[in-house]
Design an enzyme around this catalytic site. Structure first.
Site, short mmCIF file in Angstrom:
data_model
loop_
_atom_site.label_atom_id
_atom_site.label_comp_id
_atom_site.label_asym_id
_atom_site.label_seq_id
_atom_site.Cartn_x
_atom_site.Cartn_y
_atom_site.Cartn_z
N HIS A 30 72.00 -5.06 -17.46
CA HIS A 30 72.00 -6.48 -17.79
C HIS A 30 70.76 -6.73 -18.65
CE1 HIS A 30 75.07 -8.39 -15.04
NE2 HIS A 30 75.03 -7.17 -14.52
N HIS B 186 77.87 -9.69 -18.63
CA HIS B 186 77.58 -11.04 -19.12
C HIS B 186 77.65 -11.07 -20.64
CE1 HIS B 186 75.45 -11.81 -15.06
NE2 HIS B 186 76.65 -12.36 -15.06
N GLU C 286 67.54 -4.94 -15.56
CA GLU C 286 67.40 -6.06 -16.49
C GLU C 286 66.54 -5.53 -17.62
OE1 GLU C 286 68.91 -8.96 -16.21
OE2 GLU C 286 69.01 -9.56 -14.10
N GLU D 207 74.65 -10.80 -23.16
CA GLU D 207 73.69 -9.72 -22.95
C GLU D 207 74.05 -8.49 -23.79
OE1 GLU D 207 73.33 -9.42 -18.65
OE2 GLU D 207 73.00 -11.58 -18.49
O1 0X9 Z 1 72.22 -13.10 -11.98
C1 0X9 Z 1 72.67 -11.99 -12.32
O2 0X9 Z 1 73.86 -11.70 -12.26
C2 0X9 Z 1 71.70 -10.91 -12.84
N1 0X9 Z 1 70.75 -11.50 -13.74
S1 0X9 Z 1 71.26 -11.98 -15.21
O3 0X9 Z 1 70.15 -12.67 -15.86
N2 0X9 Z 1 71.58 -10.69 -16.10
O4 0X9 Z 1 72.42 -12.78 -15.08
C3 0X9 Z 1 70.92 -10.35 -11.68
C4 0X9 Z 1 71.74 -9.80 -10.60
C5 0X9 Z 1 70.86 -9.27 -9.53
N3 0X9 Z 1 71.50 -9.41 -8.28
C6 0X9 Z 1 71.12 -10.34 -7.35
N4 0X9 Z 1 70.03 -11.05 -7.50
N5 0X9 Z 1 71.92 -10.44 -6.34
ZN ZN Z 2 73.53 -10.33 -16.63
#
Ligand code: 0X9
Ligand code: ZN
Ligand code: CA
Length: 404
Positions: free
Chosen positions: A285, A156, A355, A159
Site C-alpha cells: 500500500h 486502493h 506502506e 496507490e
Molecule cells: O487503511 C488501510 O487500509 C491501510 N492504509 S492505507 O493508507 N493504504 O489505506 C492500512 C491497513 C493496515 N491495517 C490496519 N490498520 N488494520
Molecule cells: Zn492502501
C-alpha cells in the site's frame, strides 16, 4: 479479450453517470486535520468511518463525509477543515506508472520473454469485467511442491506506487535470474513467487481517467444507494466489521454489505486458498513508510508468542533495509477486514502490509511522481528476497541472531 468490448460499453454508461459521481465524490468528501495524539484517539476517529490518510505525533489528516466529521467533533477532538489538500492536482508527467492496459502489456511481455520461468493467470474478474492477473515465477521445472510467497498491490485505487513496485520487483528478479546472478538463481530455484500487482484495476483506471487524479480509494461497485465503491481492505472476512470500517456506502472505508461481497476480494480469497504451501504474504500500500503486521482489528497482540516473535524479528530486519517503521497494524489505527488479518487469522500465513514511500503528504502523498519509483523498488529488494527466503519456514528467523 472480451474486456475490449466490455470497456466501451461501460464508458458509455459512465458518461451518463459520471458528472454526478465526480461532483458527489469531491464535494461530499472533505479533508480534515484532527488533533488525535495516540492510537486510541486515532481508532476513535477511524471508527466513525473516516479514512486516515496519514498520522503525525499530534494530529492526523483524514478524508471524511459530513456526518463523519460531525461524529469526530462529538468525540471532543479538535477538527480543522484543510481546503488546501482537498484540491490535490498533479501534472500528468507520471508516464512511468502503468495504467491497466500498460500493466497487462508488461505482464505479457515478461511472460513471453521468460516462458520457462513464468506463467500468467487470470484469477478472476472485477465488477467492471477486467481480469485480475497473477504472474507466477517458478524457475524450477520439476513438479515438486515449493514454498510459495504472495505479493500484491493496488488494493486502493490511488496507490499507484503499490502496483508498480511489485511489478518492477518481478521484472528485476527475472532479469537477475537470466543474467545468472548466483544468489538469485539459488533462491528462485527453490521458491514459487505469486505476484498480483493490481487487485483493484477498476479503481486504478477510474483514478486516472479524465487526465486528472481523483484520489479514489475503493473499487467501482455501484452500491444499493447509488454511490460507488467498497473499500477492498475492509472487505475480508476475518473479524469483518468489528471496528475501523464503515457501513455507510458513501464512506471511503465502506466494508461492503457482507464479508467477501466483492469479486476482487473473492478472487484473492480463492487464489490464496488454492495455494497449498504459502507461508508468506505481502500486501503493498502507500504511503507513510511503515511495515505493519497483525493484528489490525484489535490492539491485542497476537496470542501465539512464537508467531509474534517471528513477526517482530522479520519486521525489524526488513526495516534495516528500507528504513520503514515496523509496528502492529492497529498501532496506526484499528481497521477490520484487511488482507493481512485474514491471511494470518484464517490461513496462518505470515502476512505484512508495507506502506511505501513517501513518508509525508508534502512529499507527494499518494502521488509522489514517477521519479520516485526506482528508489522505492531498490530499497525493497532486500526485504522482498528476505521474505522469499523465509517462505520455507518463517520460524527459522528465530534461530538466528538477526536484528539491529
Ligand atoms: O487503511 C488501510 O487500509 C491501510 N492504509 S492505507 O493508507 N493504504 O489505506 C492500512 C491497513 C493496515 N491495517 C490496519 N490498520 N488494520
Ligand atoms: Zn492502501
Ligand atoms: Ca502511464
Amino acid at each position: 479479450m472480451s474486456v475490449k468490448w466490455i470497456l466501451p460499453l461501460f464508458s458509455f454508461l459512465f458518461v451518463l453517470g459520471s458528472t454526478k459521481i465526480a461532483t458527489s465524490g469531491s464535494s461530499e468528501m472533505m479533508t480534515l486535520k484532527i488533533a488525535a495524539k495516540n492510537s486510541f484517539e486515532r481508532t476513535l476517529v477511524s471508527n466513525t468511518g473516516a479514512s486516515i490518510e496519514f498520522v503525525k505525533d499530534n494530529y492526523i489528516i483524514v478524508r471524511a463525509l459530513l456526518e463523519e466529521k460531525t461524529a469526530i467533533e462529538k468525540l471532543g477532538l479538535k477538527v480543522e477543515v484543510e481546503s488546501s489538500l482537498s484540491n490535490l492536482q498533479f501534472p500528468s508527467k507520471d508516464s512511468e506508472y502503468h495504467d491497466y492496459t500498460e500493466l497487462v502489456q508488461k505482464l505479457r511481455q515478461m511472460n513471453q520473454k521468460f516462458p520457462n520461468y513464468t506463467s500468467l493467470k487470470s484469477i478472476g474478474r472485477t465488477i467492471e469485467g477486467r481480469e485480475i492477473w497473477a504472474l507466477v515465477i517458478r524457475t524450477n521445472p520439476s513438479t515438486s511442491v515449493l514454498p510459495q510467497a504472495v505479493f500484491m498491490g493496488g488494493h486502493h485505487a490511488r496507490e499507484h506506487l503499490s502496483v508498480d513496485t511489485p511489478l518492477r520487483l518481478a521484472d528485476w528478479v527475472l532479469e537477475s535470474y537470466a543474467s545468472e546472478d548466483a544468489r538469485i538463481m539459488a533462491l528462485l530455484d527453490e521458491r514459487e513467487i505469486h505476484i498480483i500487482p493490481a487487485v483493484n484495476p477498476d479503481g486504478l483506471e477510474f483514478d486516472i481517467s479524465d487526465d486528472q487524479y481523483k484520489t479514489w480509494r475503493k473499487n467501482r461497485r455501484r452500491n444499493s444507494d447509488g454511490t460507488y465503491g467498497v473499500d477492498l481492505n475492509r472487505n475480508y472476512s476475518y473479524k469483518w466489521g468489528t471496528g475501523g470500517s464503515s457501513s455507510n456506502p458513501r464512506s471511503d472505508t465502506f466494508k461492503g454489505p457482507t464479508p467477501f461481497s466483492e469479486p476482487e476480494t473473492q478472487a484473492i480469497q480463492s487464489y490464496v486458498k488454492s495455494l497449498t504451501n504459502a507461508k508468506i504474504l505481502l500486501s503493498f500500500h502507500t504511503f507513510s513508510k511503515l511495515i505493519l503486521y497483525p493484528w489490525g482489528h484489535t490492539n491485542d497482540r497476537i496470542n501465539k508468542d512464537k508467531d509474534l516473535q517471528v513477526y517482530q524479528k522479520m519486521a525489524e530486519k526488513m526495516s534495516t533495509w528500507n528504513d520503514y517503521r515496523p509496528m502492529q497494524s492497529s498501532g496506526l489505527y484499528i481497521a477490520s477486514g484487511d488482507t493481512t488479518d485474514w491471511a494470518y487469522g484464517e490461513l496462518g500465513i505470515f502476512s505484512f502490509t508495507f506502506e511505501l514511500d513517501p513518508k509525508e503528504q508534502w512529499e507527494g502523498g499518494f502521488y509522489p511522481g514517477d521519479e520516485i519509483i526506482q528508489s522505492v523498488v531498490d530499497k525493497n529488494k532486500e526485504p522482498f528476497l528476505f521474505l522469499l527466503d523465509y517462505a520455507d519456514d518463517p520460524y527459522r528467523v528465530l534461530n538466528f541472531g538477526i536484528g539491529r
